[in-house]
Design an enzyme around this catalytic site. Structure first.
Site, PDB file in Angstrom:
ATOM      1  N   ASN A  66      -7.099  -2.017   7.798  1.00  0.00           N
ATOM      2  CA  ASN A  66      -8.292  -1.770   6.682  1.00  0.00           C
ATOM      3  C   ASN A  66      -7.750  -2.261   5.353  1.00  0.00           C
ATOM      4  O   ASN A  66      -8.186  -2.668   4.050  1.00  0.00           O
ATOM      5  CB  ASN A  66      -7.685  -0.230   6.236  1.00  0.00           C
ATOM      6  CG  ASN A  66      -6.403   0.465   6.010  1.00  0.00           C
ATOM      7  OD1 ASN A  66      -5.743  -0.422   6.623  1.00  0.00           O
ATOM      8  ND2 ASN A  66      -6.250   1.971   5.679  1.00  0.00           N
ATOM      9  N   ARG A 121      -0.736  13.532  18.436  1.00  0.00           N
ATOM     10  CA  ARG A 121      -0.480  13.824  20.333  1.00  0.00           C
ATOM     11  C   ARG A 121      -1.243  13.271  21.654  1.00  0.00           C
ATOM     12  O   ARG A 121      -1.239  13.872  21.997  1.00  0.00           O
ATOM     13  CB  ARG A 121       0.726  15.280  20.781  1.00  0.00           C
ATOM     14  CG  ARG A 121       1.427  15.230  19.788  1.00  0.00           C
ATOM     15  CD  ARG A 121       2.195  16.932  19.280  1.00  0.00           C
ATOM     16  NE  ARG A 121       0.977  17.805  19.119  1.00  0.00           N
ATOM     17  CZ  ARG A 121       1.488  19.308  18.835  1.00  0.00           C
ATOM     18  NH1 ARG A 121       2.565  18.955  19.735  1.00  0.00           N
ATOM     19  NH2 ARG A 121       0.409  19.512  18.786  1.00  0.00           N
ATOM     20  N   GLN A 128      -2.158  -0.247   1.145  1.00  0.00           N
ATOM     21  CA  GLN A 128      -2.732   0.348   0.511  1.00  0.00           C
ATOM     22  C   GLN A 128      -2.536   0.440  -0.608  1.00  0.00           C
ATOM     23  O   GLN A 128      -1.574  -0.694  -1.520  1.00  0.00           O
ATOM     24  CB  GLN A 128      -2.783   1.324   0.938  1.00  0.00           C
ATOM     25  CG  GLN A 128      -4.562   1.377   2.780  1.00  0.00           C
ATOM     26  CD  GLN A 128      -3.680   0.969   2.979  1.00  0.00           C
ATOM     27  OE1 GLN A 128      -2.711   1.254   3.918  1.00  0.00           O
ATOM     28  NE2 GLN A 128      -4.428  -0.307   3.918  1.00  0.00           N
ATOM     29  N   LYS A 142      -0.504  -7.259  -3.202  1.00  0.00           N
ATOM     30  CA  LYS A 142       1.764  -7.301  -2.139  1.00  0.00           C
ATOM     31  C   LYS A 142       1.163  -8.264  -1.592  1.00  0.00           C
ATOM     32  O   LYS A 142       2.203  -8.784  -1.643  1.00  0.00           O
ATOM     33  CB  LYS A 142       1.004  -5.939  -0.994  1.00  0.00           C
ATOM     34  CG  LYS A 142       0.833  -4.351  -2.195  1.00  0.00           C
ATOM     35  CD  LYS A 142       0.422  -3.007  -1.681  1.00  0.00           C
ATOM     36  CE  LYS A 142      -0.650  -3.338  -1.017  1.00  0.00           C
ATOM     37  NZ  LYS A 142      -2.394  -3.283  -1.341  1.00  0.00           N
ATOM     38  N   GLY A 162      -6.103  -5.396   3.208  1.00  0.00           N
ATOM     39  CA  GLY A 162      -6.638  -7.026   3.200  1.00  0.00           C
ATOM     40  C   GLY A 162      -5.828  -7.325   2.157  1.00  0.00           C
ATOM     41  O   GLY A 162      -5.602  -7.481   0.642  1.00  0.00           O
ATOM     42  N   HIS A 163      -4.811  -9.052   2.605  1.00  0.00           N
ATOM     43  CA  HIS A 163      -3.726  -8.921   2.017  1.00  0.00           C
ATOM     44  C   HIS A 163      -3.800 -10.498   1.972  1.00  0.00           C
ATOM     45  O   HIS A 163      -3.938 -11.429   2.406  1.00  0.00           O
ATOM     46  CB  HIS A 163      -1.863  -8.970   2.316  1.00  0.00           C
ATOM     47  CG  HIS A 163      -2.059  -7.347   2.453  1.00  0.00           C
ATOM     48  ND1 HIS A 163      -0.679  -6.508   2.501  1.00  0.00           N
ATOM     49  CD2 HIS A 163      -3.072  -6.240   1.642  1.00  0.00           C
ATOM     50  CE1 HIS A 163      -0.501  -5.105   2.337  1.00  0.00           C
ATOM     51  NE2 HIS A 163      -2.149  -4.849   2.079  1.00  0.00           N
ATOM     52  N   ASP A 204      -5.031  -3.070  -2.771  1.00  0.00           N
ATOM     53  CA  ASP A 204      -5.169  -4.347  -3.807  1.00  0.00           C
ATOM     54  C   ASP A 204      -4.284  -5.078  -5.591  1.00  0.00           C
ATOM     55  O   ASP A 204      -5.311  -5.805  -5.464  1.00  0.00           O
ATOM     56  CB  ASP A 204      -7.001  -4.501  -3.675  1.00  0.00           C
ATOM     57  CG  ASP A 204      -7.897  -4.335  -2.626  1.00  0.00           C
ATOM     58  OD1 ASP A 204      -6.842  -4.094  -1.535  1.00  0.00           O
ATOM     59  OD2 ASP A 204      -9.045  -3.477  -2.558  1.00  0.00           O
TER      60      ASP A 204
HETATM   61  P1  GDP Z   1      -3.427  -6.866  -1.908  1.00  0.00           P
HETATM   62  O1  GDP Z   1      -4.074  -5.688  -0.526  1.00  0.00           O
HETATM   63  O2  GDP Z   1      -2.132  -5.538  -2.504  1.00  0.00           O
HETATM   64  O3  GDP Z   1      -2.688  -7.534  -0.985  1.00  0.00           O
HETATM   65  O4  GDP Z   1      -4.052  -8.132  -2.503  1.00  0.00           O
HETATM   66  P2  GDP Z   1      -5.648  -8.047  -2.574  1.00  0.00           P
HETATM   67  O5  GDP Z   1      -5.678  -9.606  -2.231  1.00  0.00           O
HETATM   68  O6  GDP Z   1      -6.599  -7.546  -1.781  1.00  0.00           O
HETATM   69  O7  GDP Z   1      -6.149  -8.795  -4.030  1.00  0.00           O
HETATM   70  C1  GDP Z   1      -5.783  -9.272  -4.980  1.00  0.00           C
HETATM   71  C2  GDP Z   1      -6.405 -11.139  -5.652  1.00  0.00           C
HETATM   72  O8  GDP Z   1      -6.414 -11.660  -6.740  1.00  0.00           O
HETATM   73  C3  GDP Z   1      -6.448 -11.892  -4.300  1.00  0.00           C
HETATM   74  O9  GDP Z   1      -7.785 -12.221  -4.527  1.00  0.00           O
HETATM   75  C4  GDP Z   1      -5.633 -12.572  -5.138  1.00  0.00           C
HETATM   76  O10 GDP Z   1      -5.563 -13.776  -4.813  1.00  0.00           O
HETATM   77  C5  GDP Z   1      -5.532 -12.004  -6.399  1.00  0.00           C
HETATM   78  N1  GDP Z   1      -4.386 -12.236  -7.380  1.00  0.00           N
HETATM   79  C6  GDP Z   1      -3.370 -11.473  -6.971  1.00  0.00           C
HETATM   80  N2  GDP Z   1      -2.653 -11.886  -7.860  1.00  0.00           N
HETATM   81  C7  GDP Z   1      -2.921 -12.376  -9.567  1.00  0.00           C
HETATM   82  C8  GDP Z   1      -3.380 -12.829 -10.548  1.00  0.00           C
HETATM   83  O11 GDP Z   1      -1.766 -13.004 -10.961  1.00  0.00           O
HETATM   84  N3  GDP Z   1      -4.551 -13.148 -11.330  1.00  0.00           N
HETATM   85  C9  GDP Z   1      -5.453 -13.636 -10.370  1.00  0.00           C
HETATM   86  N4  GDP Z   1      -6.191 -14.153 -11.295  1.00  0.00           N
HETATM   87  N5  GDP Z   1      -6.025 -13.401  -9.757  1.00  0.00           N
HETATM   88  C10 GDP Z   1      -4.713 -12.921  -8.627  1.00  0.00           C
HETATM   89  P1  IMO Z   2      -4.898  -3.239   0.706  1.00  0.00           P
HETATM   90  O1  IMO Z   2      -3.242  -3.287   1.510  1.00  0.00           O
HETATM   91  C1  IMO Z   2      -8.053  -0.756  -1.559  1.00  0.00           C
HETATM   92  C2  IMO Z   2      -9.792   2.643   1.115  1.00  0.00           C
HETATM   93  C3  IMO Z   2     -10.880   2.447   1.989  1.00  0.00           C
HETATM   94  C4  IMO Z   2     -11.415   4.081   1.324  1.00  0.00           C
HETATM   95  C5  IMO Z   2     -10.202   4.971   1.502  1.00  0.00           C
HETATM   96  C6  IMO Z   2     -10.176   5.407   3.232  1.00  0.00           C
HETATM   97  O2  IMO Z   2      -5.335  -4.381   0.662  1.00  0.00           O
HETATM   98  O3  IMO Z   2      -4.755  -2.595  -0.502  1.00  0.00           O
HETATM   99  P2  IMO Z   2      -9.894   4.033   5.401  1.00  0.00           P
HETATM  100  O4  IMO Z   2     -10.329   2.661   6.542  1.00  0.00           O
HETATM  101  O5  IMO Z   2      -8.247   3.386   4.846  1.00  0.00           O
HETATM  102  O6  IMO Z   2      -9.346   4.672   6.133  1.00  0.00           O
HETATM  103  O7  IMO Z   2     -10.475   4.075   3.816  1.00  0.00           O
HETATM  104  O8  IMO Z   2      -9.300   3.995   1.101  1.00  0.00           O
HETATM  105  N1  IMO Z   2      -8.501   1.451   1.491  1.00  0.00           N
HETATM  106  C7  IMO Z   2      -7.913   0.757   1.060  1.00  0.00           C
HETATM  107  N2  IMO Z   2      -8.589   0.480  -0.782  1.00  0.00           N
HETATM  108  N3  IMO Z   2      -6.685  -1.817  -0.224  1.00  0.00           N
HETATM  109  C8  IMO Z   2      -6.807  -1.583   1.026  1.00  0.00           C
HETATM  110  O9  IMO Z   2      -5.993  -2.268   1.412  1.00  0.00           O
HETATM  111  C9  IMO Z   2      -8.075  -0.209   1.748  1.00  0.00           C
HETATM  112  N4  IMO Z   2      -7.458   0.206   2.310  1.00  0.00           N
HETATM  113  C10 IMO Z   2      -8.267   1.318   2.382  1.00  0.00           C
HETATM  114  O10 IMO Z   2     -12.039   1.962   0.800  1.00  0.00           O
HETATM  115  O11 IMO Z   2     -11.788   4.585  -0.080  1.00  0.00           O
HETATM  116 MG    MG Z   3      -6.155  -5.836  -0.120  1.00  0.00          MG
END
Ligand code: GDP
Ligand code: IMO
Ligand code: MG
Length: 421
Positions: free
Chosen positions: A39, A144, A223, A17, A41-42, A14
């Site tokens: 798993n 496998r 992740q 990315k 969420g981008h 999170d």
């Molecule tokens: P990812 O899984 O690495 O793609 O990240 P997520 O989308 O799960 O979480 C990042 C969150 O931060 C999202 O809600 C984005 O919209 C938000 N976000 C990304 N960059 C920034 C930033 O520079 N500032 C703020 N305030 N929010 C951001």
């Molecule tokens: P993005 O790509 C944050 C965490 C879960 C748990 C552990 C194992 O959005 O950054 P899993 O379902 O993969 O077996 O869970 O990994 N986890 C993440 N935490 N961002 C993610 O993806 C994650 N994907 C898995 O919360 O602790």
């Molecule tokens: Mg995410």
């Protein structure tokens, strides 16, 4: 011949990315996801719209670029279909833009049940998974027993499925896990048919051909490094290699074909699920980071645990990935903080170390360096010169400590809220 550039998370996921892949996609002709599954969420924001992608690469919104789901990904046909149909409804039909590796493994309905059953069996030692069947699917791959996207094209697909399901059901019975997958199974069979609308390809050939034709390729990680199955805080990790080495196995490109490695980190830290987190804050500051940063899971809605930036962990992640450029996210969340702390070492049983320990428990205590807050709105900044001096000092310190330049600073969720140096 071009090289593959990589974008990956340096913390516990999170980091942002999705946003950065979207911002950098105009520089590339192909974007490919190399591991993980739904798993992830981008989140991407532009034009007042917000999108959350789980299995589909984040390069789909920038003018018809080719996007590939690589062999290292595990694919849930049901969730993929929902994701793709939702995008189609909002005007993004991906059937011509998106290809899927035949070697990507399929998440079966019983994999989701196994994920839940294993978590229940662990009791208080549970990982806190996303419940998407990730662990059991990768387990079947390595043992496998897995089913791959390419199996869809085989005449005996239904029989292969029945055998896998029967094996899973024996395990579920032994774990005394009650479930009903009749409806899920019906949906799954429809969803795997839906997959056939996309090009199911040998993506390793497609990607290497693109490189030979001098096309720029970007690999998108899911992740983060501290969730890597080998180098993360095991066993509280995911089941794939989230690090740059995962690009080689997850896309079929050789190590000497890896170019820039963009490492993304938040200006603080978050973590979802269980497991160690040395700089975690349990006080008002942690609550403020969560509130201002909207730190709730994009997939599960769970509260993200929040804490200060951890340079011990960050340097470890930079080493493992060979990071060549750093990208700092979400510093704007700390706009109003008086003091900003950074862990520069750990104290373990009274002894200071700057190495990430084999096991992290209550004996690990972060050693902090404090910085004066910048107390101004970074979201208004559009060039590096716009940044206030205290913020530049914070960035300089990180660059000095890590030896890697911070090339991009994100100051808000929108595509436009990005400062590129
Ligand atoms: P990812 O899984 O690495 O793609 O990240 P997520 O989308 O799960 O979480 C990042 C969150 O931060 C999202 O809600 C984005 O919209 C938000 N976000 C990304 N960059 C920034 C930033 O520079 N500032 C703020 N305030 N929010 C951001
Ligand atoms: P993005 O790509 C944050 C965490 C879960 C748990 C552990 C194992 O959005 O950054 P899993 O379902 O993969 O077996 O869970 O990994 N986890 C993440 N935490 N961002 C993610 O993806 C994650 N994907 C898995 O919360 O602790
Ligand atoms: Mg995410």
């Amino acid at each position: 011949m071009k090289k593959v550039d990589v974008i990956l998370g340096l913390q516990w996921g999170d980091e942002g990315k999705g946003k950065v892949v979207d911002v950098l996609t105009p520089r590339y002709e192909v974007v490919a996801r190399f591991q993980g599954g739904p798993n992830a969420g981008h989140t991407l924001e532009f034009g007042g719209e917000k999108y959350v992608l789980r299995s589909i690469p984040s390069g789909i919104f920038q003018g018809g670029k080719a996007n590939i789901i690589g062999n290292g990904v595990v694919l849930d046909a049901i969730l993929f279909r929902k994701e793709a149909e939702e995008l189609a409804r909002s005007g993004h039909d991906l059937t011509r833009q998106l290809s899927i590796s035949k070697k990507a493994h399929l998440i079966l309905p019983t994999h989701r049940m196994l994920d839940a059953a294993y978590e229940a069996a662990k009791g208080s030692a549970r990982i806190g998974t996303t419940g998407k069947g990730i662990g059991p699917t990768y387990t079947d791959k390595v043992s496998r027993n897995g089913m791959r996207v390419g199996d869809l094209l085989k005449p005996d697909f239904a029989e292969i499925y029945a055998a896998a399901k029967a094996r899973h059901e024996r395990i579920l019975r032994s774990l005394h896990f009650d479930y009903d997958i009749a409806e899920l199974e019906r949906e799954w069979f429809e969803a795997v048919e839906y997959l056939k609308r996309f090009r199911l390809i040998d993506s390793e050939y497609a990607l290497n051909a693109a490189l030979r034709a001098d096309k720029a390729v970007l690999a998108e990680g899911a992740q983060g490094t501290l969730l890597d199955v080998d180098f993360g805080s095991y066993p509280f990790v995911t089941s794939s290699n989230t690090v740059s080495a995962g690009v080689c196995t997850g896309l079929g490109v050789a190590p000497n074909r890896i170019g820039e490695v963009f490492g993304i980190f938040k200006a603080y830290c978050t973590r979802v699920g269980s497991g160690p987190f040395p700089t975690e804050l349990f006080d008002e500051t942690g609550t403020e980071l969560r509130r201002i940063g909207h730190e709730y899971g994009a997939v599960t809605g769970r509260e993200r645990r929040c804490g200060w930036l951890d340079l011990v962990a960050l340097k470890y992640a930079i080493m493992i990935n060979g990071v060549t450029q750093l990208i700092m996210m979400k510093a704007d969340v700390m706009n109003d903080f008086d003091t900003i702390r950074v862990a520069t070492a750990y104290r373990v049983d009274g002894v200071e170390t700057t190495e990430f320990p084999y096991s992290i428990d209550d004996r690990v205590e972060p050693v902090y360096t404090d910085f004066e807050g910048w107390r101004c709105d970074l979201r208004a900044c559009r060039s590096y010169e716009d940044f206030p001096a205290p913020f530049k000092r914070y960035v300089d310190f990180i660059e000095r400590e890590t030896g890697v330049p911070v090339k991009i600073v994100s100051v808000g969720p929108d595509r436009g809220e990005t400062v590129i140096r």
